[in-house]
Design an enzyme around this catalytic site. Structure first.
Site, short mmCIF file in Angstrom:
data_model
loop_
_atom_site.label_atom_id
_atom_site.label_comp_id
_atom_site.label_asym_id
_atom_site.label_seq_id
_atom_site.Cartn_x
_atom_site.Cartn_y
_atom_site.Cartn_z
CD GLN A 109 -2.92 -1.09 0.09
OE1 GLN A 109 -3.13 -0.03 -0.51
NE2 GLN A 109 -3.53 -2.23 -0.23
CB SER A 110 4.29 1.86 -1.29
OG SER A 110 5.08 2.97 -1.63
#
Length: 221
Positions: free
Chosen positions: A95-96
């Site tokens: 989920q960067s």
């Protein structure tokens, strides 16, 4: 998008005089962010009498590019285009925000994004929500790597290997390390600080909040 069209997006960059001593100075940047973000006063509880707190609203640079990440990407992706690259490789968590911002900006500029994302053995629904979903929607090339993968011994060799494979196919690639923290990406913050100096409302005691390895730091200028 062909190379000629991509290079038309490059804008000549003129650095401020106070960075003349730096060895690496980028020649170009691209327009990604809504710059000249305002400085606004914050009325926080518990502030001593006679003290005023102001904040520079870099969250208004463009939410799809995650605030100040757009500043670094303006220089990093300009460097990629200037070098004739057609793909961009970077890495981060599933989920960067950095990976999502890089992928979106790359697509906007006509580049192909390649993301190495740390993922558990059974990611479940994580690949169908949040940033992971956005990456899929824009057609980013995603490569799942173990969650325990470390940057230097594991991830960087993988990125180099992928770059070699793409280059052999005629798809010249540009590698962006985690967070885009390079001597080129640095100019995003130099540009932002120079913008701050040109604004009429500058606090007499300026403190810059920074973060390294999830540990907030406060820098007094």
């Amino acid at each position: 998008m062909d190379s000629v069209t991509r290079k038309k997006q490059l804008q000549r960059y003129e650095p401020p005089e106070w960075v003349d001593g730096l060895k690496i100075v980028p020649k170009y940047k691209v327009q990604l962010a809504n710059t000249n973000t305002p400085i606004q006063r914050w009325y926080l509880p518990g502030i001593p009498d006679g003290v005023e707190v102001y904040i520079k609203r870099d969250d208004m640079l463009g939410c799809e590019l995650t605030g100040n990440k757009a500043r670094k990407l303006e220089f990093l992706l300009a460097d990629a285009i200037h070098q004739g690259c057609t793909s961009v490789i970077t890495c981060g968590g599933m989920q960067s925000n950095h990976c999502r911002a890089t992928a979106l900006a790359a697509r906007q500029l006509g580049l192909h994004p390649h993301l190495l994302l740390r993922s558990p053995p059974n990611p479940g629904t994580d690949v169908f929500c949040g940033n992971a979903l956005l990456n899929r929607l824009i057609g980013a090339n995603i490569y799942l790597i173990p969650p325990t993968a470390e940057l230097v011994p594991d991830i960087i060799p993988r990125m180099k290997q992928l770059a070699t494979r793409l280059n052999n196919k005629g798809d010249k690639s540009y590698v962006v390390p985690t967070g885009g923290s390079t001597s080129i990406g640095l100019y995003g913050y130099i540009d932002g600080y120079n913008e701050l100096l040109s604004q009429p409302r500058i606090p007499a005691n300026l403190q810059l909040a920074a973060q390294l390895d999830s540990s907030p730091k406060l820098i007094r200028v």
